[in-house]
Every structure is written in structure tokens, then in C-alpha cells.
Design a protein around this motif. Structure first.
Motif, short mmCIF file in Angstrom:
data_model
loop_
_atom_site.label_atom_id
_atom_site.label_comp_id
_atom_site.label_asym_id
_atom_site.label_seq_id
_atom_site.Cartn_x
_atom_site.Cartn_y
_atom_site.Cartn_z
N ILE A 42 13.17 2.05 0.47
CA ILE A 42 14.22 3.81 1.04
C ILE A 42 12.12 4.19 2.46
CG2 ILE A 42 14.68 6.40 0.16
CD1 ILE A 42 15.21 5.36 -2.21
N GLY A 43 13.86 4.07 3.30
CA GLY A 43 12.33 4.86 4.50
C GLY A 43 12.92 4.48 5.83
N LYS A 44 12.85 5.25 6.69
CA LYS A 44 13.29 5.35 8.01
C LYS A 44 12.63 4.51 9.32
CE LYS A 44 15.82 9.71 8.19
NZ LYS A 44 15.87 11.10 8.68
N ASP A 45 11.38 4.22 8.79
CA ASP A 45 10.41 3.04 9.77
C ASP A 45 9.60 3.22 9.03
OD1 ASP A 45 9.08 2.59 11.89
OD2 ASP A 45 8.26 4.82 12.25
N GLY A 71 10.19 0.56 -10.85
CA GLY A 71 11.16 1.20 -9.03
C GLY A 71 11.35 1.29 -7.94
N ASP A 72 11.09 2.46 -7.49
CA ASP A 72 12.00 1.67 -5.96
C ASP A 72 10.44 2.18 -4.93
OD1 ASP A 72 14.55 1.60 -6.35
OD2 ASP A 72 14.37 3.53 -6.32
N LEU A 73 10.33 1.08 -4.10
CA LEU A 73 9.81 1.79 -3.39
C LEU A 73 9.92 2.86 -2.09
CD1 LEU A 73 8.74 -2.57 -1.73
CD2 LEU A 73 8.16 -0.44 -4.15
N ILE A 74 9.48 4.10 -2.23
CA ILE A 74 9.58 4.64 -1.49
C ILE A 74 8.82 5.25 -0.66
CG2 ILE A 74 10.30 7.34 -1.64
CD1 ILE A 74 10.83 6.30 -4.51
N PHE A 75 8.79 5.65 1.20
CA PHE A 75 8.35 5.53 2.25
C PHE A 75 8.43 7.38 2.89
CE2 PHE A 75 8.22 0.53 1.06
CZ PHE A 75 6.53 1.12 0.35
N GLU A 76 7.57 8.06 3.11
CA GLU A 76 7.84 9.03 3.47
C GLU A 76 7.45 9.28 5.46
OE1 GLU A 76 6.72 12.23 1.00
OE2 GLU A 76 8.58 11.74 -0.70
N GLN A 77 6.97 7.85 5.47
CA GLN A 77 6.11 7.69 6.85
C GLN A 77 6.10 6.78 7.39
OE1 GLN A 77 1.47 8.17 7.49
NE2 GLN A 77 1.38 8.98 4.88
N PRO A 78 5.81 6.21 8.29
CA PRO A 78 5.75 4.61 9.01
C PRO A 78 4.93 4.05 7.99
CG PRO A 78 5.45 6.17 10.90
CD PRO A 78 5.23 7.21 9.66
#
Length: 199
Positions: free
Chosen positions: A190-193, A168-175
């Protein structure tokens, strides 16, 4: 005769009371303020603990594991047919462990060594270390805490080690501080930080 038989009756009654403490194959284990240990090469149903650690012995088979405040250790070649879920405690999976569902922790780390997980692996505030050829068929996810704000928080450390595969994916909703080995194979990150470190 009556006086002779009475102590024997008391003894038999005591033995009968002690028997339920020895779990039969396939039985559920549940405990409050006490650790649970499933012996090697044995089987059990659902294993649940509040304020106590859980250990699953080598080559044992259990249905599922849930803990509120306690460490979960699953020894070599053991099998968990469904999920492993912990609120406050670490999850350690030894070499050869198989989990048929999700592994989840809120405030504790997750560590696997050459283990196979059929579902997702996710946490909120604990680190994740997938090591030594572990396989995850689902996603690896660091979820956003409840009450989370945009203020900078300490990154959660995620390690994807040598020969690890995440289908699957690596999904990060926080740093997140991501350590990923060159030999590892993962889906989309997937993630912004995200700070990516050599591993």
C-alpha cells in the motif's frame, strides 16, 4: 580494637555500594551516557538508555528495550517479551531472536536475520532490511515524517529478503524503494510512490 575494625567497616560499606551495579535477574536496566550490556543466558526487565548503546547477549531474556541515541544489538536466540523502540539509532536482531511486540525506529535502520516479530515493524527515516527467513506477524510500515510536504524526498529503502514472511501489509506513507525477493510472502503493498526493485 576500634582502629582495627574501622578499615573493615569501610570495606564492607564499599562492597555494599558496589552491589547495585550488578543487576539481579529480572531487574530493570537504565542508563544515561553509558552503554548497557545484558550478559548471555541472563534475564532483565526493562532496558532503557539515553546516549548509549544496548547489547542483549545470546539467549538472554528481557522485558523491553528503549533507546534515545544509541544502537541496539540483540544477539542470537535472545528474547524481548514486549517492544524494541529507538529514536536515533539502529536496531540489529540476530538469528533466532524473538520479539513479542513492535519494533520501531525514527531515524535509524532496522535489520533482522531469521528473527520472529509478533507485532509491527515501522520506521520514519531509516531503512528496513528483513532477511534470511524473518517472520513479521504484523505490518511493515514507513510512516510519514512530521512536517512532511508533497515535495519529492529521497526514498526509504525497504528490503524483504529470501524466505521472509510478512503476515500483515507493507504500508508506505512516503516514497520507498522496495527490494523484495521472489521467495518472500507478504500481504498487500500500500502506497502511492513505490519503486519496486528486483532482489
Amino acid at each position: 580494637m576500634k582502629n582495627t575494625m574501622k578499615p573493615l567497616a569501610v570495606l564492607a560499606f564499599s562492597v555494599a555500594i558496589a552491589l547495585p551495579a550488578i543487576a539481579l535477574a529480572g531487574s530493570d536496566y537504565s542508563s544515561v551516557n553509558k552503554s548497557i550490556s545484558v550478559e548471555a543466558n541472563s534475564s532483565a526487565g526493562e532496558v532503557d538508555s539515553v546516549n548509549g548503546s544496548i547489547r542483549i547477549g545470546n539467549r538472554a531474556v528481557v522485558t523491553s528495550i528503549e533507546s534515545v541515541n544509541g544502537t541496539v544489538n540483540v544477539d542470537e536466540d535472545a528474547k524481548v517479551e514486549r517492544h524494541v523502540e529507538v529514536v536515533n539509532g539502529t536496531i540489529n536482531l540476530a538469528e533466532g531472536v524473538e520479539v513479542g511486540g513492535t519494533i520501531a525506529s525514527v531515524n535509524g535502520s532496522i535489520r533482522t536475520r531469521n528473527a520472529a516479530i509478533a507485532g509491527d515493524v515501522h520506521t520514519v527515516n531509516g531503512g528496513i532490511a528483513l532477511l534470511d527467513g524473518s517472520i513479521v506477524e504484523g505490518n511493515v510500515k514507513v510512516r510519514k515524517p512530521q512536517g512532511w510536504s508533497s515535495n519529492k524526498s529521497k526514498p526509504v529503502k525497504v528490503t524483504i529478503g529470501e524466505d521472509v514472511q510478512v503476515f500483515g501489509d507493507l504500508i508506505f506513507e512516503q516514497p520507498v524503494e522496495l527490494h523484495i525477493h521472489a521467495s518472500a510472502r507478504v500481504g498487500e503493498v500500500i502506497g502511492k510512490d513505490i519503486t519496486i526493485m528486483d532482489s
